[in-house]
Design an enzyme around this catalytic site. Structure first.
Site, short mmCIF file in Angstrom:
data_model
loop_
_atom_site.label_atom_id
_atom_site.label_comp_id
_atom_site.label_asym_id
_atom_site.label_seq_id
_atom_site.Cartn_x
_atom_site.Cartn_y
_atom_site.Cartn_z
CG HIS A 87 -1.97 -1.06 1.20
ND1 HIS A 87 -3.23 -0.93 0.66
CD2 HIS A 87 -1.92 -2.33 1.67
CE1 HIS A 87 -3.90 -2.05 0.81
NE2 HIS A 87 -3.12 -2.92 1.41
CG ASN A 160 -8.03 -4.24 0.99
OD1 ASN A 160 -7.34 -3.25 1.24
ND2 ASN A 160 -7.55 -5.46 1.01
#
Ligand code: HDE
Length: 699
Positions: A87, A160
């Site tokens: 990420h 997510n």
């Protein structure tokens, strides 16, 4: 000249939900915000010359006593901190969450339960695999991490845009990420799952199948962060004032609908605008088109079984279809402010799944339990020590009396003589909370010490089969094309064959078409039995969505109808849509007072930037091949067209016709149809005409 201000290291700066971050209590700008008028050293000493180093003579060597040179260069040398292991590439925004009160029966956490309570938040969206400088539109999962600055302390919901994960157990995470990241020898490819090691791993580790299918579907290439769903993925426990607990799964539902790019758009964006999603988010917020999501929960009994109708609630590769257990809205998130400084906010923000507040607790999902260890651990290295929660963006907006002391980059100056409990010297303060403290749900725990999971975790295919069966035909085609593309990039024949073997467990059409695309035999296999298809899993619903922050290009030239363009702008403005006048070259169109600035040129703009294209009356300049390229790309991307007057001839000449092409004599004739078509995101009726393998129309 105002006096130089001395940094006040003890005053806690506030993070404001409006994106104006650090204001001192007296309204003065916080000196750490670098807002002063006079250049100083980090030590607060005024600096009269920052362009020349101190030398022995104008042509002589630099002197060691030049502390300004040394401090300036040395600080620069240390400007970077390690990027996130996963990420790394992200974009953030400030906002506010407002609870609607309906969760009061299942949790006593005011952030979720208290009707009308406004909680400031910071949200960070991200891709998973790419480095910090990678492109936004890569096919990947997107992170959707929310930090709630609640009055009971910070709560981080680190989710997510897909409701399932590749692995059931945290212990597999390093394996997954090592397989997905670039190869250790050549360090390629960047931000791609289309390579041997990723497919090698997921074909051997079949619990990843469900998540991989989501990645290969249109969900892997969102149109915008503003148009993604978000999921907490795990089951969490909520507990109410009576101490009763339930299991819940969290879901963010965007007001703008769930929409994706086409693969062609995603690929173009990687080259022409790698910042596509970051720009879209910032532009929309700046334009006042504040992105909004409803937060909802699916609620399940917290009983010994922890399954629902046979679906294991502790297995993060599974969902419970919304048709079986509806999502109940408990509040709304609105993003209202862009970060003021990328590093201080978006880069330094750090989440921790273990950061919960009273009323919110964990389930026994082994993935969640492992994450609760990992996030604190990762911040120790990435942010340089245990005081990362003191950074302005991470700081709770409530008093912190934790008795923690010292450590790298300690920013507070603790008062008093004690840092321990119990004490008498400081009157026993801070004392354990008698009320409102965090108490874990006293759920019973028993069992043998074992490395293993429940038998239900072994079902890896029934849910992917349900997901595929729930997609519309267009989405299925896109998914087949995505598998064919990704596996087409894999070198090892045996890996491709193994993936086909996995797909045979999902759907016969899927495996047959992917095998055909790869030129490989279709393996034997029987698709898994699955639950009824879930319409909520398809993005193409026929529903019409608001257009806030969408972009339309009007193709124009020196002789275009400028009054018509102005009328179009007014009409689209009312829908929250921004119009961009696009011409062959920069400057202005028209003469005298009736002029129109060219906002985009064919050189700098590409189809991906626009959600629809309009051709104005008064043709663009003859022979402008780039305008034709634009129109044909937009046609393949299934986006609507409109034209008025002679603009219609330009569309015809470029081979643009059929569904979603609206022409008329004046702007008024086409606006309503254009707006309605944009509300559907794409002209899906055109999809059959322009599949990836179709020959483009003749010019
Ligand atoms: Fe993460 N994850 N993760 N993850 N994750 C990180 O934390 C980890 C997982 C997610 O914008 C890291 O601060 C483990 C699931 C997001 O800053 C790290 C496991 C989900 C973000 C980490 C998982 C996520 C991260 C890297 C397996 C969806 C970005 C830097 C148990 C529910 C947050 C950092 C941001 C970041 C570990 C699985 C979402 C290394 C061990 C499942 C959105 O700590």
């Amino acid at each position: 000249m105002p006096p130089a201000r001395k940094p006040d290291q003890s005053a806690p700066a506030q993070v404001s939900p409006t994106g104006v971050p650090f204001e001192a209590a007296d309204g003065d700008r916080d000196p750490r915000g670098q807002g002063g008028d006079v250049l100083t050293s980090p030590n607060g000493v005024r600096i009269p010359d920052t362009d020349h180093s101190l030398k022995a003579g104008r042509r002589g060597p630099i002197l060691l006593q030049d502390f300004h040179l040394r401090e300036k260069i040395s600080h620069f040398d240390h400007e970077r901190i390690p990027e996130r292991a996963v990420h790394a590439r992200g974009a953030g925004a400030h906002g506010v969450f407002v609870a609607n009160g309906s969760a009061a029966s299942i949790t006593h956490a005011p952030v979720l339960a208290e009707k009308g309570l406004e909680t400031p938040v910071f949200v960070r969206f991200s891709t998973v695999l790419g480095s910090r400088g990678s492109a936004d539109s890569a096919r990947d999962t997107r992170g959707f991490a929310v930090k709630f600055y609640s009055k009971e302390g910070n709560w981080d919901l680190v989710g997510n845009n897909m409701p399932v994960f590749f692995i059931q157990e945290a212990i597999k995470f390093p394996d997954l990420i090592h397989a997905g990241k670039p190869s250790p020898n050549r360090e390629i490819p960047q931000a791609q799952s289309a390579h041997d090691s990723f497919w090698d791993f997921v074909s051997l580790h079949t619990e990843a199948t469900h998540h991989v299918l989501w990645n290969m579907s249109d969900r892997g290439i969102p149109r915008s962060f503003r148009m993604m769903e978000g999921f907490g993925v795990h089951s969490f426990r909520l507990v109410n004032a009576e101490g009763e607990s339930v299991l819940v799964q969290f879901k963010w539902t965007p007001k703008l609908g769930v929409h994706s790019l086409t693969w062609e758009e995603a690929q173009l964006a990687m080259g022409t605008d790698p910042d596509f999603h970051r720009r879209d988010l910032a532009d929309a917020i700046e334009a006042g088109a504040f992105p909004t999501w409803d937060l909802g929960v699916q609620v399940f009994p917290d009983n010994e079984e922890q399954t629902y109708e046979g679906i294991d609630l502790l297995d993060s590769t599974k969902i419970v279809p919304e048709e079986m257990v509806p999502v109940q809205t408990i509040g709304t998130l609105t993003l209202t402010g862009n970060p003021t400084n990328y590093f201080a906010e978006t880069e330094q923000v750090a989440f921790n799944t273990a950061h919960v507040v009273p009323g919110i607790d964990f389930s026994n999902d082994p993935l969640l339990q492992g994450r609760n260890f990992s996030y604190q651990d990762t911040q120790l290295t990435r942010l340089g020590g245990p005081n990362w929660t003191q950074l302005p963006i991470n700081r709770p907006q409530v008093p912190v009396n934790d008795n923690h002391r010292d450590g790298f980059m300690q920013q507070g100056i603790p008062t008093g003589e004690t840092g321990y409990h119990p004490n008498s010297i400081d009157g026993g303060s801070p004392a354990p909370a008698e009320q409102g403290g965090y108490v874990s749900v006293p759920s019973p725990v028993s069992g043998e010490v074992v490395r293993g999971v429940a038998a239900s975790f072994d079902d890896h295919f029934s849910q992917p089969a349900m997901f595929y069966a729930s997609l519309s035909d267009v989405e299925k085609t896109h998914t087949i094309e995505a598998y064919t593309f990704e596996l087409g990039k894999v070198y090892e024949q045996s890996i491709k064959e193994r993936v086909l073997g996995v797909l045979a467990n999902i759907d016969t059409e899927l495996v047959t078409k992917v095998a055909e695309g790869l030129g490989l035999p279709v393996p034997d296999g029987t698709p898994a039995e699955h639950l009824a298809p879930s319409p909520a899993l398809s993005q193409i619903t026929g529903e019409s969505f608001p257009l806030d922050g969408r972009q339309v290009a009007v193709v124009a030239g020196p002789d275009s109808d400028l009054a018509g363009i102005a009328a179009l702008r007014t009409a689209l403005d009312a829908e929250g849509v921004q119009l961009k006048v696009l011409a062959a070259r920069g400057g202005k169109l028209g003469t005298g007072t009736d002029q129109q600035v060219v906002e985009r040129t064919n050189l700098t703009a590409r189809s991906i930037e626009f959600d629809a294209v309009v051709v104005a009356d008064g043709a663009p300049e003859d022979g402008d091949i780039k305008a034709v390229v634009l129109l044909q790309e937009v046609l393949r991307q299934l986006k609507p067209f409109a034209a008025w007057g002679s603009g219609a001839e330009v569309l015809t000449a470029a081979g643009v016709s059929g569904p979603g092409v609206f022409t008329g004599v004046t702007v008024d004739d086409v606006v309503a149809d254009l707006v309605a078509a944009m509300g559907q995101h794409r002209v899906w009726e055109r999809a059959d005409l322009v599949t990836a393998s179709a020959v483009p129309p003749a010019v």
